[in-house]
Design an enzyme around this catalytic site. Structure first.
Site, PDB file in Angstrom:
ATOM      1  N   ASP A   5       0.510  -1.580  -0.185  1.00 41.97           N
ATOM      2  CA  ASP A   5       0.297   0.013  -0.129  1.00 41.97           C
ATOM      3  C   ASP A   5       0.766   1.233   0.045  1.00 41.97           C
ATOM      4  O   ASP A   5       2.176   0.633   0.440  1.00 41.97           O
ATOM      5  CB  ASP A   5      -0.949   0.200   1.092  1.00 41.97           C
ATOM      6  CG  ASP A   5      -1.805   1.232   1.079  1.00 41.97           C
ATOM      7  OD1 ASP A   5      -2.383   1.754   0.445  1.00 41.97           O
ATOM      8  OD2 ASP A   5      -2.071   1.275   2.378  1.00 41.97           O
TER       9      ASP A   5
ATOM     10  N   THR B 211       0.272   4.495   0.676  1.00 42.42           N
ATOM     11  CA  THR B 211      -0.591   6.267   2.289  1.00 42.42           C
ATOM     12  C   THR B 211      -0.001   5.015   3.476  1.00 42.42           C
ATOM     13  O   THR B 211      -1.624   4.146   3.717  1.00 42.42           O
ATOM     14  CB  THR B 211      -1.669   6.885   2.183  1.00 42.42           C
ATOM     15  OG1 THR B 211      -1.913   7.566   1.208  1.00 42.42           O
ATOM     16  CG2 THR B 211      -1.979   7.398   3.241  1.00 42.42           C
TER      17      THR B 211
ATOM     18  N   PHE C 217     -15.863  15.151  -3.629  1.00 43.97           N
ATOM     19  CA  PHE C 217     -15.018  13.965  -4.807  1.00 43.97           C
ATOM     20  C   PHE C 217     -15.263  12.778  -5.613  1.00 43.97           C
ATOM     21  O   PHE C 217     -15.545  12.104  -5.037  1.00 43.97           O
ATOM     22  CB  PHE C 217     -13.945  14.091  -3.656  1.00 43.97           C
ATOM     23  CG  PHE C 217     -12.837  13.179  -4.415  1.00 43.97           C
ATOM     24  CD1 PHE C 217     -11.977  14.612  -5.415  1.00 43.97           C
ATOM     25  CD2 PHE C 217     -11.987  12.020  -4.872  1.00 43.97           C
ATOM     26  CE1 PHE C 217     -11.149  13.704  -5.994  1.00 43.97           C
ATOM     27  CE2 PHE C 217     -11.296  11.675  -5.987  1.00 43.97           C
ATOM     28  CZ  PHE C 217     -10.363  12.451  -6.274  1.00 43.97           C
TER      29      PHE C 217
ATOM     30  N   LYS D   1     -11.614  22.739  -5.383  1.00 40.73           N
ATOM     31  CA  LYS D   1     -10.982  22.138  -5.382  1.00 40.73           C
ATOM     32  C   LYS D   1     -10.205  21.403  -5.520  1.00 40.73           C
ATOM     33  O   LYS D   1     -10.904  19.839  -5.658  1.00 40.73           O
ATOM     34  CB  LYS D   1      -9.347  22.346  -3.537  1.00 40.73           C
ATOM     35  CG  LYS D   1     -10.680  21.237  -3.180  1.00 40.73           C
ATOM     36  CD  LYS D   1      -9.291  21.415  -1.846  1.00 40.73           C
ATOM     37  CE  LYS D   1     -10.231  20.268  -0.641  1.00 40.73           C
ATOM     38  NZ  LYS D   1      -9.959  20.173   0.432  1.00 40.73           N
TER      39      LYS D   1
ATOM     40  N   THR E 221      -2.904   0.977  -4.391  1.00 43.44           N
ATOM     41  CA  THR E 221      -3.587   2.128  -3.594  1.00 43.44           C
ATOM     42  C   THR E 221      -4.950   2.769  -4.052  1.00 43.44           C
ATOM     43  O   THR E 221      -4.627   2.670  -5.078  1.00 43.44           O
ATOM     44  CB  THR E 221      -2.039   3.262  -3.666  1.00 43.44           C
ATOM     45  OG1 THR E 221      -2.547   4.117  -2.964  1.00 43.44           O
ATOM     46  CG2 THR E 221      -1.695   3.885  -5.293  1.00 43.44           C
ATOM     47  N   GLY E 222      -5.825   3.273  -3.309  1.00 45.18           N
ATOM     48  CA  GLY E 222      -6.431   3.704  -3.464  1.00 45.18           C
ATOM     49  C   GLY E 222      -6.586   5.156  -3.429  1.00 45.18           C
ATOM     50  O   GLY E 222      -6.940   5.902  -4.399  1.00 45.18           O
ATOM     51  N   ASP E 223      -5.457   6.168  -4.321  1.00 44.44           N
ATOM     52  CA  ASP E 223      -5.251   6.862  -4.113  1.00 44.44           C
ATOM     53  C   ASP E 223      -5.621   7.313  -5.588  1.00 44.44           C
ATOM     54  O   ASP E 223      -4.946   6.738  -6.628  1.00 44.44           O
ATOM     55  CB  ASP E 223      -3.509   7.744  -3.760  1.00 44.44           C
ATOM     56  CG  ASP E 223      -4.201   7.789  -2.421  1.00 44.44           C
ATOM     57  OD1 ASP E 223      -5.165   7.657  -2.031  1.00 44.44           O
ATOM     58  OD2 ASP E 223      -2.788   8.075  -1.628  1.00 44.44           O
TER      59      ASP E 223
ATOM     60  N   ARG F 173      -6.611   3.815  -7.976  1.00 44.05           N
ATOM     61  CA  ARG F 173      -7.741   3.427  -7.340  1.00 44.05           C
ATOM     62  C   ARG F 173      -8.284   2.260  -7.194  1.00 44.05           C
ATOM     63  O   ARG F 173      -8.770   1.969  -7.762  1.00 44.05           O
ATOM     64  CB  ARG F 173      -8.142   4.107  -8.563  1.00 44.05           C
ATOM     65  CG  ARG F 173      -8.633   5.366  -8.859  1.00 44.05           C
ATOM     66  CD  ARG F 173      -8.394   7.023  -7.166  1.00 44.05           C
ATOM     67  NE  ARG F 173     -10.354   6.930  -6.913  1.00 44.05           N
ATOM     68  CZ  ARG F 173      -9.786   7.558  -6.080  1.00 44.05           C
ATOM     69  NH1 ARG F 173      -9.589   8.245  -5.004  1.00 44.05           N
ATOM     70  NH2 ARG F 173     -11.363   7.127  -5.739  1.00 44.05           N
TER      71      ARG F 173
ATOM     72  N   LYS G 222      -7.709  -5.603  -4.934  1.00 47.99           N
ATOM     73  CA  LYS G 222      -5.978  -5.271  -4.099  1.00 47.99           C
ATOM     74  C   LYS G 222      -5.987  -7.372  -3.837  1.00 47.99           C
ATOM     75  O   LYS G 222      -4.474  -8.206  -4.435  1.00 47.99           O
ATOM     76  CB  LYS G 222      -6.169  -5.208  -2.850  1.00 47.99           C
ATOM     77  CG  LYS G 222      -5.649  -3.171  -3.055  1.00 47.99           C
ATOM     78  CD  LYS G 222      -5.388  -2.892  -2.185  1.00 47.99           C
ATOM     79  CE  LYS G 222      -5.046  -1.415  -2.124  1.00 47.99           C
ATOM     80  NZ  LYS G 222      -5.221  -0.530  -1.014  1.00 47.99           N
TER      81      LYS G 222
END
Length: 945
Positions: free
Chosen positions: A184, A186, A349, A372, A483-485, A571, A577
């Site tokens: 992962d 973060t 978001f 933003k 990652t989910g970012d 994402r 995963k």
């Protein structure tokens, strides 16, 4: 609640964390109502969990394979013995000799039943070839060995006071077999703590220094603290002294507009978020000249995104303090003055828009949109502001590895807001195609924006992450980041942590909408990799494209991934995963996978991987509790694999091979003895020896070896990750190595039996009274040679000697002799029969017996020693070179330390001479002295990988 009448319409439970459709219809006016729609195993997190499967190591699987082979050997020996018995008894003189007449019942019994009975008797006689005690010893080794991880001070994190934890001891050796690491981002690679570093406001770039915003390129006066824009904003008369830079000087008529622009920027930062607040004791917060006294004991911010938390805290330090929500009212304090804004709508978001917005109403009645998001999603929507300058600044921030967000706003008229409010309500209450309708409304709202600036936040990498990833690569381990970012953030962190190199060709499989589009993109990527096969490639995949790739194009996707040096999946949902790891696990190569994560969303992949590592971070303890091993920092992974994993695998691999070897040595003489006793199932060894061989006489040396062995210095293993390749692919338990140990056991057994037979079989001079050795004496001689040989063989395999090793190795041999003397020298009243009475004492009274014991032990081990010497000299592995290097260093250091002062000085001078000879040996045409060989060894034994 008793009078509440409401209807909830929602979708069935599903695992997608980012999607929910439902509405609640209330017939009467009520205050706020909170409803838990999904509970228990229907919650989205529960649906993303997967049942924990039983994990088995590659060593355990090899043990079972070897056990089947030995079971086949056992059955074969029993069948051969049974057949030869009846073949022999086909001759009348051997069927019923005069000294062993059959009874009437034996003569009339069924031949088939007799054959089966004899076959079972031989199985019982030879069953000791199956090392049942191996499983007991292995379990003891795993359980006791697992404590070393928790005791390792190098794996202790002093700041958080956390030591490494072992949740299962069954996979210790699997740490030495890892081929893929899935991690992962973060909280695993990063600290999961965001720090506001820089920002761009109206085309001017600022840095935060000691809680003050300082414009780029300050003058010497500004470095003393008088330059700060923040202090100048609270004292408008000093605005002209903010900077000597012409780009920042303003005329009096522009001062108000400049301040307004900056004021709106930080208002947007303080209002456009979903941050929650607690412990509000903030009377003094923000009262100073843009200089906040914000302390965690006074005010604590909580946010689903650490970026939002960092930005709100930065605004508070600047002087615009978010005071919290009161129902639908958001309060901020600007230079001590409280302002209230009504929160009208939150535009959440999502990965397609890559931005979020809030619509608020000021006390004056004006309605504002603050937005933003990523620069790629904000800048195209802007029609005003310093767009080009901000774009340049954002690129500069990204090159520093900072996470960037652009800030913009829009003001609505009353008519515009009424239209927006109506369309939002219709979209949010729609049960069909809600996501598409919301996306359409969001696009309608978030347009014609005025750009305010950009922020740059640092998610600081954990210590030594780059070095750890590079070490994993050197060890031949492929690293995937799951990652989910969002895409930009993940790529930025991958570049900063060394997962992606700047020179690497980054391939992308993102935003794929259909199977055909995904397949075509995969084919293009495969062609590009083949055309540019010299260049290293990195692959970026998003969750949507991954779902399409795994649906019908697994082979093509795997082909692309295998040819990439690094893979980044962004994402990702938790189950995705786990699916990725499952895909790698079932690939034809059957690689060993390891997953590292720190949060609840990483539990699925931790449980799916062969080895799961939990990081004890800031996202709770679910990952650590569900993992096989838990560590405090990602950097500890290198020692966990390269040192502990290496040692565990070497120890247990030798333990397994040695157990099979010594049991072959034990039972093969028993099988050979049947040829000399007409297959009468007569045992060669006394029953007490049969019982204690694996329990007492040969168990402790191999157990201590499997706990303490260090064939290479730990520092060398950690500093040379390439040594990890020598044990990968389960090489020490390959079929070739297994056959070598098995054949070695058979050869030693033949030497034990036939050496004793030919040396002592018919010799009447062995005893002083002219008597010959009997059956039990012969068996005891074979057993004595065997116990000494297999124990010394274990000593030859040991590289790291401690007092415990010496105690159990030589103590086992001494214990055997002491036990045998007492057992055969005394008539024990509780034994019904004592065939061994005085046998061992009589055997040791013969000088010829001692000579035979020494001769057979030396003969057995001589060839083994010669083979080891030739292998090390002619074809040394990297590990064997490391052993020679470690031994040379240990001799030069430890030997000097143990010498008297005068001799130590002499040794130091010799060592310095040795180092000088290292330099000269590179051009010496012929180096024959041992000193020159050692000097050359220090240079040559470490070729760069």
């Amino acid at each position: 609640l008793d009078s509440l009448i409401a209807v909830i319409e929602c979708q069935q439970p599903e695992a997608d964390l980012y999607r929910f459709m439902g509405r609640m219809i209330i017939t009467q006016q009520m205050e706020e109502i909170v409803v838990a729609v999904y509970t228990g195993m229907e919650t989205k997190m529960a649906l993303n969990y997967k049942s924990k499967s039983q994990k088995r190591s590659a060593v355990e699987k090899s043990m079972n394979t070897f056990l089947i082979i030995y079971l086949i050997i056992l059955i074969s020996e029993a069948i051969i013995s049974t057949i030869l018995k009846y073949t022999w008894q086909a001759q009348e003189k051997w069927d019923e000799p005069w000294y062993n007449q059959k009874t009437e019942h034996q003569r009339n019994s069924s031949k088939i039943l007799r054959f089966i009975s004899d076959f079972l008797a031989f199985l019982v006689l030879y069953n000791f070839i199956i090392p049942i005690s191996l499983y007991v010893t292995v379990e003891m080794q795993k359980f006791l060995g697992s404590f070393f991880i928790g005791w390792d001070l190098d794996l202790y994190h002093e700041e958080s006071d956390q030591k490494s934890q072992v949740n299962t001891s069954d996979l210790n050796e699997e740490l030495g077999q890892v081929d893929y690491v899935f991690t992962d981002k973060t909280g695993t690679l990063t600290e999961n703590e965001m720090y506001f570093r820089e920002c761009s406001i109206n085309g001017i770039k600022y840095q935060e220094i000691n809680g003050r915003l300082v414009p780029e390129g300050p003058t010497p006066e500004s470095s003393e603290g008088s330059l700060s824009y923040l202090s100048g904003l609270s004292h408008l008369s000093n605005l002209a002294h903010l900077t000597s830079s012409s780009s920042f000087r303003t005329s009096p008529e522009n001062e108000t507009e400049l301040i307004k622009g900056h004021d709106v920027f930080f208002k947007a930062v303080s209002l456009c978020h979903t941050v929650q607040i607690s412990n509000i004791q903030s009377d003094s917060i923000g009262d100073g000249p843009w200089q906040s006294s914000l302390e965690s004991s006074q005010m604590e911010y909580y946010a689903s995104s650490p970026d939002e938390k960092a930005l709100v805290e930065a605004a508070a330090r600047i002087g615009i303090v978010f005071m919290g929500n009161s129902e639908e009212i958001m309060e901020i304090k600007i230079l001590g003055n409280l302002e209230r804004y009504k929160l009208l709508h939150v535009l959440e978001f999502d990965s397609d828009r890559r931005r979020m917005s809030v619509i608020v109403q000021a006390s004056s009645g004006e309605k504002l949109l603050f937005a933003k998001g990523a620069e790629s999603s904000i800048l195209p929507k802007c029609i005003g502001g310093e767009i080009e300058k901000t774009r340049i600044h954002v690129d500069e921030f990204a090159l520093k590895g900072l996470r960037t967000l652009c800030i913009a706003y829009r003001q609505f008229t009353s008519k515009e807001y009424q239209e927006i409010d109506r369309r939002l309500f219709e979209a949010r209450t729609a049960l069909q195609q809600r996501e598409e309708k919301l996306a359409e409304v969001f696009q309608f709202i978030e347009k014609d924006l005025i750009l305010l600036g950009a922020t740059a936040v640092e998610d600081r990498l954990q210590d030594k992450v780059r070095e750890t990833i590079e070490a994993l690569r050197m060890a031949g381990i492929k690293v995937w980041v799951l990652t989910g970012d969002k895409h930009e953030t993940a790529v930025s962190v991958s570049l900063s942590c060394g997962h992606f190199h700047r020179t690497m060709n980054i391939l992308e499989l993102i935003n794929q909408k259909s199977d055909s589009e995904c397949a075509e993109q995969l084919r293009q990527l495969a062609r590009r990799i083949k055309e540019d096969h010299v260049i290293q490639h990195g692959l970026v995949v998003d969750g949507t494209s991954l779902s399409l790739a795994l649906r019908e194009h697994e082979k093509l996707f795997m082909e692309v991934c295998r040819n990439c040096s690094a893979v980044l999946c962004c994402r990702m949902a938790p189950l995705q995963k786990a699916k990725v790891i499952r895909l790698i696990k079932i690939s034809p190569e059957k690689p060993i996978t390891l997953a590292v994560g720190d949060g609840a969303n990483d539990v699925s992949m931790i449980q799916e991987a062969h080895v799961g590592i939990g990081i004890m971070g800031k996202e709770g303890r679910q990952a650590a509790r569900n993992s096989d091993y838990a560590i405090a920092r990602f950097k500890f992974l290198s020692k966990l694999l390269f040192v502990h994993g290496h040692f565990y695998y070497i120890r247990i691999a030798t333990l397994v091979q040695y157990f099979f070897y010594k049991n072959v040595c034990f039972i093969t003489p028993q099988f050979l003895y049947q040829f000399y006793c007409l297959f009468s199932q007569q045992t060669l060894y006394d029953s007490m020896y049969l019982t204690l061989y694996n329990i007492c006489f040969t168990s402790l040396p191999v157990l201590i070896y499997s706990l303490l062995e260090q064939h290479v210095d730990p520092h060398v293993l950690q500093n040379k990750p390439a040594l990890y390749r020598d044990i990968s692919k389960n090489r020490l338990l390959s079929i070739e190595t297994f056959l070598y140990w098995t054949l070695l056991g058979f050869s030693h057994a033949f030497i034990f039996f036939f050496g004793s037979y030919f040396l002592m079989g018919k010799d009447i001079s062995l005893l002083g009274n002219g008597q010959m050795f009997g059956n039990w004496t012969f068996g005891t001689l074979v057993f004595t040679v065997m116990v000494i040989t297999v124990t010394v063989k274990m000593a030859l395999e040991t590289h790291f000697w401690t007092w415990i090793n010496h105690l159990v190795t030589w103590g086992s041999i001494i214990f055997y002799f002491i036990f045998s003397l007492f057992y055969s020298g005394i008539l024990w009243p509780f034994l019904s029969s004592q065939n061994m009475y005085f046998v061992f004492i009589q055997l040791l009274s013969s000088g010829s017996a001692w000579f035979a014991i020494i001769l057979m032990v030396v003969t057995c081990l001589f060839l083994d020693v010669v083979k080891k010497v030739f292998d090390r000299q002619l074809h040394p592995t990297s590990t064997e070179k490391a052993q020679m290097y470690s031994n040379t260093v240990a001799l030069s250091d430890e030997f000097i330390a143990l010498q008297p002062l005068s001799r130590a000085r002499d040794q130091l001078s010799r060592l310095s001479l040795l180092k000088q000879m290292q330099v000269s040996s590179a051009w010496t045409p012929c180096a024959v002295s041992r000193e020159k060989q050692q000097a050359r060894l220090l240079e040559e034994c470490w070729p760069e990988p």
